[in-house]
Design a protein around this motif. Structure first.
Motif: not given
Length: 153
Positions: A59-60, A62-64, A66-67, A70
């Protein structure tokens, strides 16, 4: 009256709860109770996996990616729209022949969309897919064990 439908959960809210004569007595079949116990055990497995370090790492990662991607793409898009509406003279400035800044920026929107899609797919393939697949297999194995073992997949 006994209701044997395994999909039957309970009476709909407000129906037959006032003690009317037509309220059926519902007995949950044993197989249904076993399925519910397995579902509760499977839910516990998913909560355990969600708290695991391996899942948090996926998850980390992914977030690193995608955020920031985006936020960057959104700012690029809003910047294009704001510039097009507030600085029409700048956007109308010719670059080469009939090609102006607005046309290049608009084509840049398409190009950046494709580049971002490629970058996301590459990032997923190189940095997340293997780890996510391992978490998935571990989760399925733990779920099978929690539900009472075996079973051919």
């Amino acid at each position: 009256m006994r209701y044997e439908d395994p999909w039957y959960d309970a009476l709909a809210s407000g129906w037959g709860e006032s003690g009317s004569l037509s309220t059926p007595v519902v007995e949950v079949p044993t197989a249904r109770r076993e399925r519910e116990d397995g579902a509760v055990a499977a839910a516990q497995v998913y909560l355990e996996v969600q708290r695991s370090a391996a899942f948090q790492e996926v998850r980390g990662r992914y977030r690193r990616f995608v955020v920031p991607a985006t936020v960057g793409f959104f700012l690029w898009y809003v910047g294009y729209v704001v510039t097009a509406t507030t600085a029409p003279d700048f956007m109308a400035r010719p670059v080469a022949g009939a090609v102006n800044v607005a046309l290049l920026a608009g084509l840049g929107q398409f190009l950046s969309t494709f580049l971002l899609t490629w970058a996301y797919a590459r990032h997923a393939r190189l940095r997340r897919d293997r780890a996510a697949l391992e978490v998935r297999w571990d989760t399925q194995e733990l779920t099978r064990e929690a539900r009472g073992g075996g079973g051919a997949w």
